[in-house]
Design a protein around this motif. Structure first.
Motif, short mmCIF file in Angstrom:
data_model
loop_
_atom_site.label_atom_id
_atom_site.label_comp_id
_atom_site.label_asym_id
_atom_site.label_seq_id
_atom_site.Cartn_x
_atom_site.Cartn_y
_atom_site.Cartn_z
N SER A 1 -6.69 43.63 -9.94
CA SER A 1 -5.70 43.87 -10.99
C SER A 1 -4.37 44.28 -10.40
N ALA A 2 -4.40 45.13 -9.35
CA ALA A 2 -3.17 45.54 -8.69
C ALA A 2 -2.47 44.35 -8.04
N ASP B 1 -0.90 42.18 -10.77
CA ASP B 1 0.31 42.85 -11.25
C ASP B 1 1.48 42.62 -10.29
N SER B 2 1.20 42.59 -8.99
CA SER B 2 2.27 42.44 -8.00
C SER B 2 2.90 41.05 -8.02
N SER C 1 7.64 43.91 -12.74
CA SER C 1 6.91 45.09 -13.22
C SER C 1 6.92 45.19 -14.74
N SER D 1 5.32 41.15 -19.65
CA SER D 1 4.44 41.34 -20.79
C SER D 1 3.37 40.26 -20.84
N LYS E 1 0.90 37.88 -18.54
CA LYS E 1 0.29 37.51 -17.26
C LYS E 1 -0.82 36.51 -17.59
N GLU F 1 -6.09 35.14 -12.70
CA GLU F 1 -7.33 35.79 -12.26
C GLU F 1 -8.43 34.76 -12.08
N GLN G 1 7.82 41.60 -6.09
CA GLN G 1 7.02 42.76 -5.67
C GLN G 1 6.06 42.44 -4.53
#
Length: 278
Positions: A161-162, A165-166, A170, A173, A175, A180, A226
């Protein structure tokens, strides 16, 4: 996506099946899209949907070990050099003689590594950071430990998940779920194959390749990146399209997904300039 003119098929490369998605191959200029690590052709959905790109033939494929393409026990085929050979094989099979390469992340490295062997390539539009010899991961990446943790056989859901997110700004809204899913479908041995190739020095210095290829190169990044450290590019004096790396607003690492209108518009401008000048 309007699939009325999109076709899917499998081609054989080195005895293994490669999933290929195509659109409007009757157009004189083709765009070949190369996805990033742990992604697939689905990361180019907003390019295949774009009316701006209707004047061009579009081709995307899944790298070995990714998406719907075959896995392999030959780890060399997962390395940069092995992926370059896959790209060259597909270009040869498709008989492409007037094309642009568009690469995201790992796909950008593959495109740059292939430059010396692409006589018919008109330009490279890539969303990545150039690899140097020696590689300085600490300067290239914002969080090396995050990547080390997730590029293993069984990352935890927290680590995954991290990582996901990267890939986005940041404040993102949205993803998409396929990110995944693509990660989980990727052969974990891909990471070993890439690392073994890098440790063996089985790649070229991409700063030198950009400088010496004679092929126009655009470097594009999301300004809310990121994964890569944007200040990494300050160390290089590169001859690039529009004279510098382009930082696009409202986007992180998945710039082609988060700001597709601007990416597609820039890509059209890039193609118009590099094709007319050759």
């Amino acid at each position: 996506m309007d699939r009325s003119n999109v076709t899917n098929r499998f081609l054989l490369s080195q005895g293994r099946q490669v999933f290929v998605q195509e659109k409007s191959l009757d157009k004189p200029v083709k765009i070949v899209f190369i996805h990033g690590r742990c992604l697939s052709v689905r990361s180019w959905k907003r390019q295949f949907e774009s009316e701006l790109l209707d004047p061009f033939g579009l081709i995307a494929f899944d790298l070995f070990g990714h998406g719907s393409s075959d896995n392999t026990t030959d780890l060399h085929l997962y390395s940069l050099a092995g992926s370059v050979q896959l790209l060259l094989d597909l270009i040869d099979q498709l008989q492409l003689t007037n094309f642009i390469l568009v690469g995201h992340s790992l796909g950008g490295h593959i495109a740059l590594q292939a430059l010396p062997r692409l006589p018919y390539c008109r330009g490279v539009f890539c969303m990545t950071m150039p690899l140097t010899i020696p590689i300085d991961f600490g300067k290239m990446y914002c969080n090396v430990n995050l990547l080390v943790n997730v590029y293993q056989a069984n990352p935890t859901q927290t680590q995954l998940s991290a990582y996901i997110d990267s890939l986005f700004q940041s404040s993102a809204s949205e993803k998409p779920l396929f990110v995944e899913d693509d990660f989980l479908r990727t052969d974990p041995a891909v990471h070993t194959g890439i690392l073994q190739g890098l440790l063996a020095g089985d790649f070229g210095d991409e700063v030198d390749l950009i400088r010496t290829s004679g092929v126009p190169v655009a470097l594009v990044q999301g300004e809310r990146e990121q994964v890569h450290r944007l200040d990494y590019l300050n160390a290089f004096d590169l001859s690039l399209w529009r004279e510098q790396p382009l930082l696009l607003p409202a986007a992180g690492h998945m710039v082609q997904w988060e700001n597709p209108d601007l990416v597609n518009s820039l890509l059209v401008s890039f193609i118009a300039e590099v094709v007319s000048s050759q």
